[in-house]
Design a protein around this motif. Sequence first.
Motif, PDB file in Angstrom:
ATOM      1  N   LEU A  60       0.892  -1.058   0.111  1.00 15.78           N
ATOM      2  CA  LEU A  60       0.046   0.022  -0.074  1.00 15.78           C
ATOM      3  C   LEU A  60       0.861   1.297   0.112  1.00 15.78           C
ATOM      4  O   LEU A  60       2.234   1.340   0.308  1.00 15.78           O
ATOM      5  CB  LEU A  60      -0.940   0.137   1.195  1.00 15.78           C
ATOM      6  N   GLY A  61       0.248   2.367  -0.432  1.00 10.53           N
ATOM      7  CA  GLY A  61       1.029   3.612  -0.527  1.00 10.53           C
ATOM      8  C   GLY A  61       1.267   4.449   0.714  1.00 10.53           C
ATOM      9  O   GLY A  61       2.050   5.319   0.843  1.00 10.53           O
ATOM     10  N   ASP A  62       1.027   4.052   1.806  1.00 10.79           N
ATOM     11  CA  ASP A  62       1.034   4.573   3.177  1.00 10.79           C
ATOM     12  C   ASP A  62       2.248   4.298   3.861  1.00 10.79           C
ATOM     13  O   ASP A  62       2.351   4.768   5.000  1.00 10.79           O
ATOM     14  CB  ASP A  62      -0.271   4.498   4.051  1.00 10.79           C
ATOM     15  N   GLY A  63       3.101   3.275   3.410  1.00  3.61           N
ATOM     16  CA  GLY A  63       4.385   3.136   4.139  1.00  3.61           C
ATOM     17  C   GLY A  63       4.128   1.866   4.946  1.00  3.61           C
ATOM     18  O   GLY A  63       5.249   1.234   5.638  1.00  3.61           O
ATOM     19  N   THR A  64       3.060   1.329   5.172  1.00  4.03           N
ATOM     20  CA  THR A  64       2.642   0.030   6.006  1.00  4.03           C
ATOM     21  C   THR A  64       3.396  -1.145   5.332  1.00  4.03           C
ATOM     22  O   THR A  64       3.656  -1.158   4.365  1.00  4.03           O
ATOM     23  CB  THR A  64       1.394  -0.287   6.291  1.00  4.03           C
ATOM     24  N   THR A  65       3.729  -2.133   6.238  1.00  2.00           N
ATOM     25  CA  THR A  65       4.107  -3.384   5.828  1.00  2.00           C
ATOM     26  C   THR A  65       3.306  -4.462   5.553  1.00  2.00           C
ATOM     27  O   THR A  65       2.062  -4.234   6.207  1.00  2.00           O
ATOM     28  CB  THR A  65       5.398  -3.998   6.676  1.00  2.00           C
ATOM     29  N   VAL A  66       3.468  -5.497   4.812  1.00  2.51           N
ATOM     30  CA  VAL A  66       2.355  -6.518   4.705  1.00  2.51           C
ATOM     31  C   VAL A  66       2.419  -7.318   5.960  1.00  2.51           C
ATOM     32  O   VAL A  66       1.123  -7.644   6.414  1.00  2.51           O
ATOM     33  CB  VAL A  66       2.781  -7.510   3.453  1.00  2.51           C
ATOM     34  N   THR A  67       3.306  -7.282   6.761  1.00  2.00           N
ATOM     35  CA  THR A  67       3.052  -8.081   8.091  1.00  2.00           C
ATOM     36  C   THR A  67       2.304  -7.277   8.984  1.00  2.00           C
ATOM     37  O   THR A  67       1.296  -8.052   9.452  1.00  2.00           O
ATOM     38  CB  THR A  67       4.711  -8.272   8.529  1.00  2.00           C
ATOM     39  N   GLU A  68       2.577  -6.039   9.250  1.00  2.00           N
ATOM     40  CA  GLU A  68       1.640  -5.585  10.101  1.00  2.00           C
ATOM     41  C   GLU A  68       0.089  -5.190   9.738  1.00  2.00           C
ATOM     42  O   GLU A  68      -0.640  -5.420  10.245  1.00  2.00           O
ATOM     43  CB  GLU A  68       2.388  -3.783  10.254  1.00  2.00           C
ATOM     44  N   ASN A  69      -0.039  -5.103   8.221  1.00  2.00           N
ATOM     45  CA  ASN A  69      -1.471  -5.285   7.823  1.00  2.00           C
ATOM     46  C   ASN A  69      -2.061  -6.390   7.935  1.00  2.00           C
ATOM     47  O   ASN A  69      -3.180  -6.284   8.358  1.00  2.00           O
ATOM     48  CB  ASN A  69      -1.492  -4.720   6.385  1.00  2.00           C
ATOM     49  N   VAL A  70      -1.321  -7.553   7.466  1.00  2.00           N
ATOM     50  CA  VAL A  70      -2.169  -8.700   7.761  1.00  2.00           C
ATOM     51  C   VAL A  70      -2.438  -9.176   9.289  1.00  2.00           C
ATOM     52  O   VAL A  70      -3.384  -9.565   9.747  1.00  2.00           O
ATOM     53  CB  VAL A  70      -1.257  -9.873   7.130  1.00  2.00           C
ATOM     54  N   ARG A  71      -1.351  -8.794   9.984  1.00  2.00           N
ATOM     55  CA  ARG A  71      -1.590  -9.084  11.381  1.00  2.00           C
ATOM     56  C   ARG A  71      -2.690  -8.296  12.103  1.00  2.00           C
ATOM     57  O   ARG A  71      -3.607  -8.835  12.756  1.00  2.00           O
ATOM     58  CB  ARG A  71      -0.087  -8.920  12.170  1.00  2.00           C
ATOM     59  N   ARG A  72      -2.881  -7.045  11.859  1.00  2.00           N
ATOM     60  CA  ARG A  72      -3.800  -6.201  12.215  1.00  2.00           C
ATOM     61  C   ARG A  72      -5.313  -6.784  11.685  1.00  2.00           C
ATOM     62  O   ARG A  72      -6.189  -6.511  12.618  1.00  2.00           O
ATOM     63  CB  ARG A  72      -3.434  -4.675  11.808  1.00  2.00           C
ATOM     64  N   LEU A  73      -5.322  -7.070  10.651  1.00  2.00           N
ATOM     65  CA  LEU A  73      -6.717  -7.604  10.004  1.00  2.00           C
ATOM     66  C   LEU A  73      -6.965  -8.725  10.542  1.00  2.00           C
ATOM     67  O   LEU A  73      -8.286  -9.123  11.175  1.00  2.00           O
ATOM     68  CB  LEU A  73      -6.446  -7.759   8.642  1.00  2.00           C
ATOM     69  N   ALA A  74      -6.109  -9.889  10.679  1.00  2.00           N
ATOM     70  CA  ALA A  74      -6.451 -11.117  11.306  1.00  2.00           C
ATOM     71  C   ALA A  74      -6.716 -11.070  12.646  1.00  2.00           C
ATOM     72  O   ALA A  74      -7.671 -11.697  13.190  1.00  2.00           O
ATOM     73  CB  ALA A  74      -5.092 -11.989  11.310  1.00  2.00           C
ATOM     74  N   ALA A  75      -6.032 -10.280  13.616  1.00  3.76           N
ATOM     75  CA  ALA A  75      -6.351  -9.939  14.993  1.00  3.76           C
ATOM     76  C   ALA A  75      -7.743  -9.218  15.097  1.00  3.76           C
ATOM     77  O   ALA A  75      -8.532  -9.380  16.197  1.00  3.76           O
ATOM     78  CB  ALA A  75      -5.468  -8.955  15.650  1.00  3.76           C
ATOM     79  N   ASP A  76      -8.277  -8.648  14.046  1.00  2.00           N
ATOM     80  CA  ASP A  76      -9.421  -8.031  14.191  1.00  2.00           C
ATOM     81  C   ASP A  76     -10.550  -8.826  13.943  1.00  2.00           C
ATOM     82  O   ASP A  76     -11.927  -8.695  13.902  1.00  2.00           O
ATOM     83  CB  ASP A  76      -9.663  -6.859  13.337  1.00  2.00           C
ATOM     84  N   GLY A  77     -10.331 -10.227  13.207  1.00  2.00           N
ATOM     85  CA  GLY A  77     -11.278 -11.304  13.262  1.00  2.00           C
ATOM     86  C   GLY A  77     -11.662 -11.461  11.513  1.00  2.00           C
ATOM     87  O   GLY A  77     -12.673 -12.357  11.361  1.00  2.00           O
ATOM     88  N   SER A  78     -11.048 -10.782  10.558  1.00  2.00           N
ATOM     89  CA  SER A  78     -11.099 -11.323   9.270  1.00  2.00           C
ATOM     90  C   SER A  78     -10.141 -12.245   8.662  1.00  2.00           C
ATOM     91  O   SER A  78      -9.013 -12.170   8.991  1.00  2.00           O
ATOM     92  CB  SER A  78     -11.150  -9.796   8.568  1.00  2.00           C
ATOM     93  N   SER A  79     -10.770 -12.920   7.712  1.00  2.00           N
ATOM     94  CA  SER A  79      -9.725 -13.569   7.063  1.00  2.00           C
ATOM     95  C   SER A  79      -9.164 -12.880   5.832  1.00  2.00           C
ATOM     96  O   SER A  79      -9.921 -11.997   5.391  1.00  2.00           O
ATOM     97  CB  SER A  79     -10.192 -14.848   6.268  1.00  2.00           C
ATOM     98  N   VAL A  80      -7.804 -12.957   5.541  1.00  2.00           N
ATOM     99  CA  VAL A  80      -6.855 -12.022   4.684  1.00  2.00           C
ATOM    100  C   VAL A  80      -6.589 -12.599   3.400  1.00  2.00           C
ATOM    101  O   VAL A  80      -5.817 -13.626   3.430  1.00  2.00           O
ATOM    102  CB  VAL A  80      -5.819 -11.440   5.384  1.00  2.00           C
ATOM    103  N   LEU A  81      -7.280 -12.196   2.075  1.00  2.75           N
ATOM    104  CA  LEU A  81      -6.841 -12.656   0.907  1.00  2.75           C
ATOM    105  C   LEU A  81      -6.048 -11.428   0.311  1.00  2.75           C
ATOM    106  O   LEU A  81      -6.287 -10.436   0.056  1.00  2.75           O
ATOM    107  CB  LEU A  81      -8.159 -12.991   0.144  1.00  2.75           C
ATOM    108  N   ILE A  82      -4.666 -12.012   0.164  1.00  2.70           N
ATOM    109  CA  ILE A  82      -3.753 -11.254  -0.727  1.00  2.70           C
ATOM    110  C   ILE A  82      -3.940 -11.252  -2.219  1.00  2.70           C
ATOM    111  O   ILE A  82      -4.076 -11.888  -3.021  1.00  2.70           O
ATOM    112  CB  ILE A  82      -2.387 -11.431  -0.572  1.00  2.70           C
TER     113      ILE A  82
END
Length: 226
Positions: A60-82
Amino acid sequence: MTRIALIDDHESVRLGLEAACVRATTLVVVFSGSTVTDYVNWRAFSGSPPADVVVLDLTLGDGTTVTENVRRLAADGSSVLIHSVADRPAAVREALAVGAAGVVSKSSPIDDVTSAIRTVAHGEPLNNVEWASAVDGDRAFADAQLSARERDVLRLYAAGLPLRAVADQLGVAYSTAKENITRVRIKYVEVGRPAPTKIDLLRRAMEDGILAEPDGPADLAEDARR
């Protein structure tokens, strides 16, 4: 209806996916935005429950990493499809290692993308070319150094057998089988591939060639939820 969130910093990609979800009829887009933070803020403001599946761009264009994004979404309770061009296998492996349910290429036909969304939403392992390429590209990623006994226990358990039935089939005590599964989970954590649930263990077994192909994925996914 399966609730979908689309996170991609290219609006044209999001609009195309939204149109495909409308056509699919059983997929409803509840959020469309360019960052995970926007999605989290929308959730907090609206009080909406987590999306069933978040379709996430690898970068993504905001400088975040895929690790922090996936972990954040998974911890929120969603399945993540790249949903990515999949030309960065190391980043794809990173996403899978921290909990992404699968990856589908942006060059895939749109029907393949919606099919992948449904697969992930049903809790079934997504075993496709992009996933296989990411794993095969890095043998260290796929090697948790399991012993022969641990592999046997994992193979039977991940295939859907209850742990007590696994113990009976292998001729060992239930406590021994349980200890083996505990060690398997620890070893996967140590190599950065945590497997806290039975469906995660199914994915790891498939990744490592311990369980080549599931027989009846829907049935195995149901067993894995128990």
